[in-house]
Design an enzyme around this catalytic site. Structure first.
Site, PDB file in Angstrom:
ATOM      1  N   ASP A  52       0.895  -1.151   0.000  1.00 30.13           N
ATOM      2  CA  ASP A  52       0.000   0.000   0.000  1.00 30.13           C
ATOM      3  C   ASP A  52       0.933   1.199   0.000  1.00 30.13           C
ATOM      4  OD1 ASP A  52      -1.558   2.210   0.594  1.00 30.13           O
ATOM      5  OD2 ASP A  52      -2.945   1.089   1.849  1.00 30.13           O
ATOM      6  N   HIS A  53       1.083   1.862  -1.152  1.00 29.56           N
ATOM      7  CA  HIS A  53       2.157   2.850  -1.275  1.00 29.56           C
ATOM      8  C   HIS A  53       2.002   4.016  -0.311  1.00 29.56           C
ATOM      9  CE1 HIS A  53      -0.759   4.738  -4.083  1.00 29.56           C
ATOM     10  NE2 HIS A  53      -0.195   5.857  -3.704  1.00 29.56           N
ATOM     11  N   HIS A  67      -5.919   2.713   1.751  1.00 27.28           N
ATOM     12  CA  HIS A  67      -5.266   3.947   2.186  1.00 27.28           C
ATOM     13  C   HIS A  67      -5.926   4.572   3.422  1.00 27.28           C
ATOM     14  CE1 HIS A  67      -3.283   3.400  -1.511  1.00 27.28           C
ATOM     15  NE2 HIS A  67      -4.012   4.174  -2.285  1.00 27.28           N
TER      16      HIS A  67
END
Length: 511
Positions: A179-180, A242
């Site tokens: 999950d960047h 996110h």
């Protein structure tokens, strides 16, 4: 960092071009990637090594933080890149890939360490993993790690099927789900600000915090992703990963040790404490679902979501959602966490606002002044920094109290050379540090939470609220906070007369 062969599945795609190749170059320039590595680009289309290296060069010139300045260094860097055309459904191709890898192992002394990065559609993860095993690529003495992109499934049952496929080949400790947002500097900074400052931790609870607001807003529409987005929507595209990840960072307890599993254990405890919606009525009371209609942004007309390319003209897919979330544990009982995300909003930003409780209304200064609550703001994107708002006497006045701001602008100091999230995460995966990757139980609990919202939405199309493109979403999102006596705080000076919190990185008086 130990040497390794890095395999980029989907090497001709947008993610590799914009993020992965520049990340390799930055790591190389900073000395975090030595000479004992190789990168193998894999995709269906035929390319020669020379063509592939030209693609990498174009990518780095356009997207990397560092310019190419030294031709000798560049030549040394590109010799580590090879390309192979691969049909991922043909196991014979994987045998050929294994032969290529054995040569690269010897050439670059990588010790049999292999990192497989699947920049592919999730439905392909299982078959690629199985073919890696059948092709003999997992039979070395070194480590073997699998890095995969979101989305991890479409709901809990599909995520469980996908995980079962992967676990037939890889152990959980070797699966790195990206999950960047967890690689972003200011998201990681949340835990350091919380746990490294003695004056925050005693206040970080329901006795002193009134609410926490998490905003992830985008000015763009669906662009070329209409086909994908119409089957996903804001809840799955942003909420399940996110938004909940940032909520966990804000609400987690201090880990007992600085060990990846201890940190992830504390995040999972937050998800287990989320108050689940027991009925469709509860979802309607606590979650707002929106879709952008035609509108205006910065003087330009914007078309409605249903008019976008590859979108169903009668689509009920949400492009916006806001929710009131409760973490039912001893620390956070009764504190609402408000989360919102959407497309075609006025400002592109990601930030977290902590609103502290005000002093009692009928004592001392509060009795004669309308005091603003204290705020602590983590600005994640596009500018990075920390903002603290408090009350003080206006200079030269006779006891006039005004809000003042102390503003640390990290981006102003470091500029565009703040490390990219993918650099950090790629480096962590190669080192075996799983702290900022999502573990399976995190994924499962997050799906369990959002699946109840999605199920309620399927029951009633009337829950969908249209909002004009360029606005801050449906009116119901404002009413959600007003019910509790709160409001959404301004983003980047969005309200007329507000001081721009982003572009004035200094201590200032808010007038």
């Amino acid at each position: 960092m130990s040497g390794a062969v890095f395999y980029i599945f989907g090497a001709t795609g947008d993610l590799a071009k914009r993020k992965l190749f520049p990340a390799f170059y930055s790591l190389y320039r900073e000395g975090k990637l030595g000479e004992n590595f190789a990168v193998v680009g894999l995709a269906r289309r035929p390319r020669t090594n020379e063509q592939f290296r030209e693609d990498v060069q174009h990518s780095i010139r356009e997207f990397a933080r560092y310019p190419i300045t030294d031709e000798a260094e560049w030549t040394s860097f590109t010799k580590h890149f090879e390309y192979m055309s691969l049909d991922i459904n043909n196991v014979d191709g994987f045998h050929q890939l294994n032969t290529l890898t054995q040569r690269l192992d010897e050439q670059f002394q990588t010790g049999g360490n292999r990192l497989f990065y699947l920049a592919l559609a999730p439905e392909l993860f299982g078959s690629v993993s199985a073919n890696l095993r059948e092709g003999g690529l997992l039979e070395t003495k070194g480590w073997h790690r699998l890095v995969i992109e979101k989305p991890f499934g479409y709901d809990l049952p599909s995520a469980e099927r996908l995980n079962a496929q992967l676990r037939q080949v890889f152990e959980e400790k070797d699966i790195y789900r990206i999950d960047h947002y967890l690689g972003k500097e200011m998201v990681q900074n949340i835990e350091f600000v919380r746990f490294a400052n003695a004056f925050f931790e005693p206040l970080w609870n329901n006795k002193y915090i009134a609410n926490i607001q998490i905003t992830l807003s985008e000015t763009v529409g669906v662009e070329e992703r209409g086909g994908y987005y119409d089957h996903s929507g804001a809840l799955r595209d942003m909420g399940q990963n996110h938004m909940l990840q940032m909520l966990m960072m804000m609400a987690m307890e201090p880990p007992s040790r600085l060990h990846p599993e201890d940190i992830r254990d504390e995040k999972v405890k937050v998800l287990r404490s989320l108050r689940l919606f027991e009925s469709a009525d509860e979802v309607r009371k606590n979650v707002v679902r929106g879709q952008y209609a035609a509108g205006q942004a910065k003087g330009k007309a914007q078309r409605a979501y249903r008019e976008e390319d590859a979108v169903n003209p009668s689509s009920e897919t949400e492009t916006y959602f806001a929710a009131r979330v409760y973490v039912d544990n001893f620390r956070w009982a009764g504190v609402p966490f408000y989360i919102r995300t959407g497309k075609r909003l006025p400002v592109k930003t990601t930030e977290v606002v902590v609103e502290f409780k005000n002093i009692p209304d009928n004592v001392y200064l509060a009795k004669k002044h309308q005091l603003e609550p204290n705020l602590l703001v983590f600005r994640v994107n596009p500018m990075e920094g920390i903002y603290l708002k408090m009350n003080a006497k206006q200079p030269g006045s006779e006891g006039v109290i005004v809000p003042i701001a102390m503003d640390f602008c990290q981006s102003c100091q470091i500029g565009i050379n703040t490390p990219e999230a993918y650099e950090r995460l790629l480096y962590d995966a190669a080192r075996g540090d799983s702290t900022y990757f999502t573990r399976w139980d995190e994924v499962a609990l997050a799906w369990q939470y959002v699946d109840r919202i999605a199920a309620a939405w399927r029951e009633s199309a009337a829950d969908l609220n249209l909002y004009p493109a360029g606005s801050w979403g449906p009116d119901k999102a404002q009413a959600l906070l007003a019910e509790d006596g709160f409001k959404w705080w301004p983003i980047n000076g969005q309200n007329e007369g507000e001081v721009d919190w982003v572009t004035e990185p200094k201590t200032k008086v808010l007038t």
